[in-house]
Design a protein around this motif. Structure first.
Motif, short mmCIF file in Angstrom:
data_model
loop_
_atom_site.label_atom_id
_atom_site.label_comp_id
_atom_site.label_asym_id
_atom_site.label_seq_id
_atom_site.Cartn_x
_atom_site.Cartn_y
_atom_site.Cartn_z
N ALA A 1 0.83 -1.20 0.00
CA ALA A 1 0.00 0.00 0.00
C ALA A 1 0.87 1.26 0.00
CB ALA A 1 -0.94 0.00 1.21
N TYR A 2 1.94 1.26 0.80
CA TYR A 2 2.83 2.42 0.81
C TYR A 2 3.58 2.54 -0.52
CZ TYR A 2 2.22 3.39 5.79
OH TYR A 2 1.71 3.74 7.02
N ALA A 3 4.01 1.42 -1.06
CA ALA A 3 4.75 1.46 -2.33
C ALA A 3 3.90 2.06 -3.43
CB ALA A 3 5.20 0.05 -2.71
N ALA A 4 2.62 1.71 -3.45
CA ALA A 4 1.73 2.27 -4.48
C ALA A 4 1.59 3.78 -4.32
CB ALA A 4 0.36 1.59 -4.38
N LYS A 5 1.47 4.23 -3.09
CA LYS A 5 1.35 5.67 -2.84
C LYS A 5 2.60 6.42 -3.29
CE LYS A 5 -0.28 5.32 1.49
NZ LYS A 5 -0.83 5.70 2.82
N PHE A 6 3.75 5.90 -2.89
CA PHE A 6 4.99 6.61 -3.22
C PHE A 6 5.29 6.58 -4.71
CE2 PHE A 6 5.53 6.78 1.25
CZ PHE A 6 6.45 7.80 1.49
N ALA A 7 4.99 5.45 -5.38
CA ALA A 7 5.23 5.37 -6.82
C ALA A 7 4.40 6.40 -7.58
CB ALA A 7 4.90 3.96 -7.32
N ALA A 8 3.19 6.64 -7.11
CA ALA A 8 2.31 7.57 -7.79
C ALA A 8 2.56 9.02 -7.39
CB ALA A 8 0.85 7.21 -7.51
N LEU A 9 2.89 9.26 -6.12
CA LEU A 9 2.85 10.62 -5.59
C LEU A 9 4.20 11.30 -5.48
CD1 LEU A 9 0.10 10.13 -2.86
CD2 LEU A 9 -0.14 10.83 -5.24
N GLN A 10 5.28 10.55 -5.30
CA GLN A 10 6.58 11.20 -5.23
C GLN A 10 6.93 11.93 -6.53
OE1 GLN A 10 9.62 10.07 -6.90
NE2 GLN A 10 10.77 11.82 -6.09
N PRO A 11 6.75 11.31 -7.71
CA PRO A 11 7.02 12.06 -8.95
C PRO A 11 6.11 13.27 -9.10
CG PRO A 11 6.92 9.70 -9.38
CD PRO A 11 6.39 9.91 -8.00
N ARG A 12 4.87 13.14 -8.66
CA ARG A 12 3.93 14.26 -8.77
C ARG A 12 4.39 15.44 -7.93
NH1 ARG A 12 -2.37 12.95 -7.82
NH2 ARG A 12 -1.63 11.07 -8.94
N LEU A 13 4.81 15.18 -6.72
CA LEU A 13 5.29 16.27 -5.87
C LEU A 13 6.61 16.83 -6.40
CD1 LEU A 13 4.93 17.94 -3.27
CD2 LEU A 13 6.33 16.22 -2.11
N ALA A 14 7.48 15.93 -6.87
CA ALA A 14 8.78 16.37 -7.37
C ALA A 14 8.67 17.27 -8.59
CB ALA A 14 9.64 15.15 -7.70
N SER A 15 7.54 17.24 -9.26
CA SER A 15 7.36 18.15 -10.40
C SER A 15 7.22 19.60 -9.96
CB SER A 15 6.10 17.74 -11.20
OG SER A 15 4.91 18.00 -10.46
N ALA A 16 6.94 19.81 -8.67
CA ALA A 16 6.78 21.16 -8.16
C ALA A 16 7.80 21.52 -7.09
CB ALA A 16 5.37 21.34 -7.59
N LEU A 17 8.22 20.53 -6.27
CA LEU A 17 9.18 20.76 -5.21
C LEU A 17 10.29 19.71 -5.30
CD1 LEU A 17 6.94 21.32 -2.03
CD2 LEU A 17 8.13 23.08 -3.36
N PRO A 18 11.56 20.11 -5.16
CA PRO A 18 12.63 19.11 -5.12
C PRO A 18 12.36 18.10 -4.01
CG PRO A 18 13.54 21.32 -5.34
CD PRO A 18 12.07 21.49 -5.07
N CYS A 19 12.34 16.82 -4.37
CA CYS A 19 11.90 15.80 -3.42
C CYS A 19 12.39 14.44 -3.90
CB CYS A 19 10.37 15.82 -3.34
SG CYS A 19 9.66 14.53 -2.36
#
Length: 397
Positions: A302-320
């Protein structure tokens, strides 16, 4: 009053409450809280069933050492998980009431505050319990910074020999809160060598060890590295673990300390007077949890699915960067982190924590400044909504 109490700094969540006091979040949006690292995935039924079935056991006083069956379950899990050849449940394992209380009370056991220059070495940023434990034990914290330029590796090699010489305890968090970085085998080896030379104790905080994103690459813990290096008996090393994150049971308050038998023995003595005995019902639920891996794999998925989808999305706006493990995103902000958090709450009704609240000014810098910690603990949909709002907030300027 104990004068050392007045040296404690406000806890990050109290500082956050003050920061947004009087701020009205956008009423058009439902509030989403990503500030607290409290697991929100459902607690597995096998744990709740075991807790309920053992309810009648609360009629008896528990022992501080816990039932042998619990210590055996913890030892068996540690052996399986970390590839250990052996771990004596009777002398090298101790159940605790969650890793938080144990991390604090352990310092009260091993630190001699009467020694000149008593020092506890802590990572920076850090879990604030380390600092409070050091201060109340009569020691001074010494911060070891981690920065993005080094991939969040802590600069253990830069600590002067004079500091190591007076150090009595070193806290290491791996996977790290808040950066999500895993301590490498080479770094553990360096710390072990320094411990051999100077005699300090290492407390390995591994409460996030079971939240990672590749089933083939579990984080290697301190006991595992010590075992591979032939450090029989794990001299001056103890590892702390918990069911809070692993099994989504933060309210159970159940964890362990394991490692050097001499340290475990003295910690048990302290805890006997401290009154830290685990409820028999909690012990029964803990045995069920440590004996099952299926629910842990489901949790990781469940965590892996969240991070796979959301980390790139956030990184498009904030270095992450994508973390090695744990359930946090440690993102850079374009300006002051506290002001960013305050405005984000007002405009988007999303709560996150300022990174500077996790760190101290040390060696000319606060390594948490202009960072925020985002805890991806709610449901995937709620996390996705929150990340979308953060991205919109950043792009709106």
């Amino acid at each position: 009053m104990n004068p050392r109490l007045f040296r404690l700094q406000p806890y990050p969540f109290e500082r956050l409450r003050r920061l947004v006091d009087g701020v009205a979040p956008n009423r058009a949006l439902s509030p989403i809280n990503l500030s607290i690292g409290e697991p929100k995935h459902p607690t597995p039924g096998l744990i709740l069933d075991a807790l309920s079935a053992a309810g009648a056991s609360v009629a008896n006083y528990p022992t501080t050492a816990g039932p042998p069956t619990l210590r055996e379950a913890i030892a068996a899990w540690l052996i399986r998980r970390h590839g250990l050849s052996a771990l004596d449940p009777a002398t090298q394992v101790l159940p605790v009431l969650g890793s938080r209380e144990a991390l604090f009370s352990f310092a009260q056991t091993v630190v001699d505050g009467s020694r000149p220059g008593a020092t506890v070495v802590v990572p920076n940023p850090f879990y604030q319990i380390y600092e409070g434990a050091a201060l109340l034990a009569g020691a001074e914290p010494y911060c070891v910074n981690s920065v993005a330029e080094r991939g969040y590796a802590h600069a253990w090699h830069e600590v002067p020999d004079a500091v190591w010489a007076r150090a009595q305890l070193v806290y290491v968090c791996s996977p790290d809160n808040p950066t999500g970085r895993v301590t490498t085998a080479d770094e553990w080896r360096l710390l072990f060598e320094l411990s051999d030379r100077h005699g300090f104790v290492i407390a390995a905080d591994e409460c996030y060890s079971e939240v990672y994103f590749d089933e083939a690459k579990p984080p290697e813990g301190a006991l595992a590295v010590a075992h591979k290096l032939g450090r029989t008996g794990y001299p001056r090393l103890v590892s702390f673990g918990s069911l809070s994150k692993r099994s989504n049971a933060p309210g159970l308050r159940s964890g362990y300390v394991a490692g050097d038998a001499a340290l475990v023995k003295q910690f048990l003595l302290y805890r006997t007077y401290h009154g830290s005995a685990m409820s028999p019902a909690v012990a029964a639920a803990s045995i069920a949890a440590w004996s099952d891996e299926a629910h842990v794999r489901d949790n990781r998925a469940a965590y892996a699915a969240k991070f796979a989808a959301l980390q790139p999305r956030l990184a498009s706006a904030l270095p992450c960067a994508m973390p090695d493990a744990a359930f946090y995103l440690w993102a850079a902000t374009p300006g002051d982190d506290a002001e960013f958090v305050r405005r984000l709450y007002a405009e988007q009704a999303v709560s996150v924590l300022p990174g500077s609240y996790f760190a101290r000014e040390a060696h000319g810098a606060n390594p948490g400044r202009r960072r925020i910690r985002i805890a991806l603990v709610p449901s995937q949909d709620e996390c996705a909504e929150a990340i979308d709002r953060i991205v919109a907030f950043v792009r709106a300027g």
